[in-house]
Design an enzyme around this catalytic site. Structure first.
Site, mmCIF file in Angstrom:
data_model
loop_
_atom_site.group_PDB
_atom_site.id
_atom_site.type_symbol
_atom_site.label_atom_id
_atom_site.label_comp_id
_atom_site.label_asym_id
_atom_site.label_seq_id
_atom_site.Cartn_x
_atom_site.Cartn_y
_atom_site.Cartn_z
ATOM 1 N N HIS A 119 -20.321 -11.601 -0.586
ATOM 2 C CA HIS A 119 -20.277 -11.249 0.807
ATOM 3 C C HIS A 119 -19.857 -12.415 1.577
ATOM 4 O O HIS A 119 -18.969 -12.496 2.373
ATOM 5 C CB HIS A 119 -21.342 -10.364 1.425
ATOM 6 C CG HIS A 119 -20.949 -10.032 2.825
ATOM 7 N ND1 HIS A 119 -20.432 -8.759 3.346
ATOM 8 C CD2 HIS A 119 -21.415 -10.710 4.118
ATOM 9 C CE1 HIS A 119 -20.509 -8.897 4.737
ATOM 10 N NE2 HIS A 119 -21.015 -9.983 5.162
ATOM 11 N N GLU A 120 -20.930 -13.250 1.858
ATOM 12 C CA GLU A 120 -20.980 -14.616 2.379
ATOM 13 C C GLU A 120 -19.913 -15.350 2.253
ATOM 14 O O GLU A 120 -19.383 -16.162 2.944
ATOM 15 C CB GLU A 120 -22.461 -15.175 2.305
ATOM 16 C CG GLU A 120 -23.639 -14.464 3.010
ATOM 17 C CD GLU A 120 -23.350 -13.781 4.330
ATOM 18 O OE1 GLU A 120 -24.192 -12.970 4.718
ATOM 19 O OE2 GLU A 120 -22.598 -14.408 4.953
ATOM 20 N N HIS A 123 -16.806 -14.530 3.831
ATOM 21 C CA HIS A 123 -16.649 -15.207 5.149
ATOM 22 C C HIS A 123 -16.362 -16.642 5.000
ATOM 23 O O HIS A 123 -15.337 -17.188 5.858
ATOM 24 C CB HIS A 123 -18.124 -15.306 5.742
ATOM 25 C CG HIS A 123 -18.691 -14.124 6.379
ATOM 26 N ND1 HIS A 123 -17.821 -12.991 7.004
ATOM 27 C CD2 HIS A 123 -19.890 -13.269 6.115
ATOM 28 C CE1 HIS A 123 -18.354 -11.915 7.365
ATOM 29 N NE2 HIS A 123 -19.862 -11.997 6.934
ATOM 30 N N HIS A 129 -15.873 -9.138 9.175
ATOM 31 C CA HIS A 129 -16.574 -7.902 8.637
ATOM 32 C C HIS A 129 -15.478 -6.686 8.734
ATOM 33 O O HIS A 129 -14.487 -6.880 9.432
ATOM 34 C CB HIS A 129 -17.723 -7.518 9.420
ATOM 35 C CG HIS A 129 -18.961 -8.252 9.407
ATOM 36 N ND1 HIS A 129 -19.783 -8.610 9.856
ATOM 37 C CD2 HIS A 129 -19.135 -8.764 7.973
ATOM 38 C CE1 HIS A 129 -20.923 -9.489 9.441
ATOM 39 N NE2 HIS A 129 -20.583 -9.488 8.253
#
Lengths: 378, 81
Positions: A119-120, A123, A129
């Protein structure tokens, strides 16, 4: 999915990463493999590749920290915030930080490092998101994820590919040449009498006719149109567009698919897109646009949806009151649904299936009926 | 209210204020959230958060919403610049 405002993305496809320090919750090789696996998720669906640096600078620096760790965004102890990361860019940008007050684990008995890292790192590559609860980029951690069957959701793939396109050589994105594509089986034929278009727009004096993954580019100075893959000019654009128009006063072409739209200037995709069509003032009931044309005299854009149309004031940047109106009322002879439209030489050209109508907006009447492919020198 | 209920209320109001400031760009100087109020910037932001996270959009601090806000998550905001 969403991308960060301004759509920051890496301008290169090969990125370096460095694991600055390690959590004591796991053996170092477990951390190494969790990060590697997380990066390979994104590598599989993009042209991006990653290599590890063990010292010095790296595009993506990965570290574990607790509480205040020098970036004005302190962690908060066990639970709540698990980590955060910064969008692509120099220095701290692109970096990913993990809260070492969490209990990092290989499985989901604690906080699974692979899941949070994937997930990170999304980014770090430019994804913001997602509101899709099944997406990896959904902001809330899901402890019940089945790691053995974990895959990126379509939303994640669409998001990252809106930034970087799909991997080279993949069936849906051959290494696109910038020279024109030769027609053949599986590509639309310019002189097919049944030819219809997805979208049509002018571009700096030329006319672009979009169809599936391709477009014909017709200059008024040459007889033969060029035939290209959309992705060979604009890798971040989707295929199968719904509508397109050029705001000549901004030297920008806006392209629509579903409830989103992109902006390009020449071959440069503009930052901050895609945007939602709701930002133009469409009601939630409008899920997609059928066609759009810009009237350069009036500086107004006409959007056609089903049997209705809206008019957008490009100077005021707002949808005009009193719309939608019936197409049949103001464009007699133009029947819904309109596939594509553009304005040239003071006429509006409407495409519907294999036929095309030339409409005189002053006389408010159809002046010619032509085949859709008539511009392609058939 | 029984004392613990008021304290709990106090907690959840503080939680929601911080959550909305951190993830939904609620302006920091916004007046503290009053549970009974059914409009105003905080209620609007609660709606925005509920919509983004796929909750029923009530504008109220219902159990599902409080539970969602207590779940572990990423520290990057959900909206904003």
């Amino acid at each position: 999915f969403t991308t960060f405002p301004g759509m920051p993305k890496w301008r290169k496809t090969h990125l370096t990463y460095r694991i600055i320090n390690y959590t004591l919750d796991l053996p170092r090789d477990a951390v190494d493999s969790a990060i590697e696996k997380a990066l390979s998720l994104w590598q599989e669906v993009t042209p991006l590749t990653f290599s590890r640096a063990d010292e010095g600078e790296a595009d993506i620096k990965i570290s574990f920290a607790v509480r205040d760790h020098g970036d004005f965004s302190p962690f908060d102890g066990p639970g709540n915030v698990l980590g955060h990361a910064y969008p692509p860019g120099p220095g701290i940008f692109g970096d990913a930080h993990f809260d070492d007050d969490e209990q990092w684990t290989r499985d989901t008995s604690g906080t699974n490092l692979f899941l949070v890292a994937a997930h990170e790192l999304g980014h770090s590559l430019g994804l913001f998101h997602s509101a899709d609860p099944s997406a990896l980029m959904y902001p809330v951690y899901r402890a019940d994820t089945d790691l053995s069957r974990f895959r990126l959701s379509q939303d994640d793939v669409d998001g990252i590919q809106s930034l970087y396109g799909s991997p080279p050589g993949s069936p849906d994105d051959p290494v696109a040449p910038t020279e024109s594509v030769t027609s053949g089986p599986g590509t639309p034929a310019a002189c097919d009498p049944a030819l219809s278009f997805d979208a049509v727009s002018t571009l700096r004096g030329e006319i672009l006719f979009f169809k599936d993954r391709y477009f014909w580019r017709k200059s008024l100075r040459t007889l033969e149109p060029g035939f290209y893959l959309i992705s060979s000019f604009w890798p971040s654009l989707p295929s199968g567009l719904d509508a397109a128009y050029e705001d000549t006063s901004k030297d920008t072409v806006f392209l629509f698919k579903g409830n989103q739209f992109w902006a390009v200037r020449g071959t440069e995709a503009q930052a901050g897109y895609p945007k939602g069509i709701r930002t133009l003032g469409f009601p939630a009931t409008v899920g997609k646009i059928d066609a759009a044309l810009f009237d350069k005299e009036k500086k107004k854009t006409y959007f056609f949806v089903g049997d209705k149309y809206w008019r957008f004031d490009e100077k005021r940047q707002s949808m005009e009151p009193g719309f939608p109106r019936q197409i049949a009322e103001d464009f007699p002879g133009v029947d819904p649904k309109v596939d594509a439209a553009f304005e040239a030489f003071g006429f509006y050209y409407f495409f519907s299936g294999p036929s095309q109508l030339e409409f005189d907006p002053n006389a408010r009447k159809v002046t010619h009926t032509l085949a859709s492919g008539s511009w392609l020198n058939c | 209210y029984p004392a613990d209920r008021a304290a709990e209320d106090e907690d959840s109001m503080e939680l929601v204020q911080q959550y909305l400031e951190k993830y939904y760009k609620l302006a920091k100087e916004t007046k503290p959230f009053v549970r009974r109020r059914d409009h105003g910037p905080v209620v609007e932001k609660i709606r925005e958060m509920q919509k983004f996270l796929g909750l029923e959009v009530t504008g109220k601090l219902d159990t599902d919403t409080l539970e969602m806000m207590r779940k572990p998550r990423c520290g990057v905001p959900d909206v904003g610049d």
